[in-house]
Design an enzyme around this catalytic site. Structure first.
Site, PDB file in Angstrom:
ATOM      1  N   HIS A 244       7.138  -3.294   1.974  1.00  0.00           N
ATOM      2  CA  HIS A 244       7.236  -4.378   3.479  1.00  0.00           C
ATOM      3  C   HIS A 244       5.436  -4.664   3.644  1.00  0.00           C
ATOM      4  O   HIS A 244       5.064  -3.300   3.793  1.00  0.00           O
ATOM      5  CB  HIS A 244       7.807  -4.669   3.964  1.00  0.00           C
ATOM      6  CG  HIS A 244       7.747  -5.174   5.143  1.00  0.00           C
ATOM      7  ND1 HIS A 244       8.464  -7.354   4.844  1.00  0.00           N
ATOM      8  CD2 HIS A 244       6.929  -6.065   6.644  1.00  0.00           C
ATOM      9  CE1 HIS A 244       7.652  -7.603   6.071  1.00  0.00           C
ATOM     10  NE2 HIS A 244       7.507  -7.289   6.963  1.00  0.00           N
ATOM     11  N   CYS A 245       4.777  -5.173   3.198  1.00  0.00           N
ATOM     12  CA  CYS A 245       3.760  -5.988   3.084  1.00  0.00           C
ATOM     13  C   CYS A 245       3.392  -6.346   4.961  1.00  0.00           C
ATOM     14  O   CYS A 245       3.575  -7.608   4.567  1.00  0.00           O
ATOM     15  CB  CYS A 245       2.839  -6.211   2.462  1.00  0.00           C
ATOM     16  SG  CYS A 245       1.058  -6.809   2.956  1.00  0.00           S
ATOM     17  N   VAL A 246       2.940  -5.571   5.452  1.00  0.00           N
ATOM     18  CA  VAL A 246       2.424  -6.642   6.941  1.00  0.00           C
ATOM     19  C   VAL A 246       1.788  -7.749   6.576  1.00  0.00           C
ATOM     20  O   VAL A 246       1.526  -8.493   7.818  1.00  0.00           O
ATOM     21  CB  VAL A 246       2.329  -5.399   7.938  1.00  0.00           C
ATOM     22  CG1 VAL A 246       3.313  -4.987   8.508  1.00  0.00           C
ATOM     23  CG2 VAL A 246       1.200  -4.720   7.981  1.00  0.00           C
TER      24      VAL A 246
END
Length: 348
Positions: A180-182
């Protein structure tokens, strides 16, 4: 202690922190984690309870829930860099007769990066639903090492296909889950890994182009000023030739904003270049970062195979192979840029 020395100390501290993070990333017991745990315990003794609850809420909000804050921060930092480049560096480069073609490269890469950045944000990464789960299971065989047949997601109430994972931030299972890439406020999975790779490559190219043009401008400024043949009088009244340290200090005083912008761009380039090379390597061997971390002993301890569910998948790959899902260089790249659809079985 002069400004250049302080800046050098700052660079050493930043690089040391980067080295420690890269060396001990993913390890549950490491000096880095031990230090953080110890500092947290000491600081908590002197921190009011309300401030602790507020800080926990902030960190949970930023890193454990979907938030667009990092997207806005990304745009803000990018806007600051291009504002400095356009307002100062661009004009100096035009005075030095730099071609418009070379000066337009960062803006072209900015447009390309923005396009892939938007696709990373808006493209569904490959959400696994109850309706699609049965058709996604045949795509990849279970290796019975990292992924076991019959393991269900307690949240989504479905049988997890091989290479999928439940994202606690997005609260969904994602096919061929990477991470998951913020910064894009989205998961990176089967359907948008291609856009994420192209986004990283375009950001690196953009930072490299800005860095090279800015460094070339500063080099021409030094050559035109004659600093290489200049001299100065030191504190003891002795005449000394202008060395590299003197030239760097002169540039700091003459172009402070440009120097800081260049330092930030170089830092971002080397940080992202290593990250991009890592993801390119994973793409070439057909492995996700989730699988890479799991192969280092970070597999979920709650995931256990269900013997009665072996019929849900095809023959297990050879467990002795480290990259059991690899199908050769071209086959791996084809899978990244043309991901298999539901019901399309991938041979191993």
């Amino acid at each position: 202690m002069d400004f250049l020395t302080l800046f050098g100390i700052y660079v050493v501290v930043v690089l040391t922190c980067m080295f420690l993070v890269c060396k001990y990333s993913g390890q549950q017991h490491s000096p880095f984690n031990t230090l953080i745990s110890y500092v947290t315990k000491v600081v908590s003794l002197f921190t009011p309870r309300w401030l602790q609850r507020f800080s926990h809420w902030i960190f949970h909000r930023l890193f454990h829930q979907r938030s667009s804050l990092f997207i806005y921060l990304h745009i803000l930092l990018e806007g600051a860099v291009f504002a400095e480049f356009s307002l100062e560096v661009f004009g100096f480069c035009r005075e030095m007769d730099s071609s418009l073609t070379s000066l337009s490269v960062p803006y072209v890469l900015l447009a390309i990066k923005t396009f892939f950045f938007y696709l990373c944000i808006k493209t569904d990464p490959g959400t696994v639903t109850k309706k699609k789960a049965s058709s996604l299971i045949p795509i990849y065989p279970y290796d019975r090492r990292l992924f076991h047949p019959g393991v269900s997601c307690e949240t989504c109430q479905l049988i997890k296909p091989a290479r999928s994972k439940h994202c606690r931030v997005c609260n969904r299972c994602v096919q061929r889950f990477d991470h998951h890439c913020v910064w894009v406020n989205n998961c990176v999975g089967a359907r948008n890994t291609r856009y994420f790779l192209l986004y990283l490559l375009s950001v690196c190219g953009m930072a490299l182009a800005i860095g090279l043009l800015t460094a070339d401008m500063l080099l021409h400024a030094v050559l035109r000023s004659g600093l290489l043949r200049a001299s100065y009088v030191n504190e003891r009244g002795q005449q000394q030739p202008a060395g590299p340290l003197f030239i760097v200090q002169h540039l700091f005083l003459t172009f402070p904003r440009i120097i800081f912008m260049l330092g930030f761009v170089v830092f971002v380039f080397f940080l992202l270049a290593g990250y991009t090379m890592f993801h390119c390597f994973l793409a070439l061997v057909n492995q996700t970062s989730n699988e890479w971390f799991k192969s280092r002993g970070l597999a979920c301890r709650r995931c256990r195979p269900a013997p009665q569910a072996d019929g849900l998948c095809g023959p297990a790959p050879d467990r002795s192979e480290r990259h059991c899902y690899s199908r050769g260089l071209l086959g791996n790249l084809r899978e990244i840029f043309f991901p298999p659809n539901a019901g399309q079985k991938k041979g191993n």
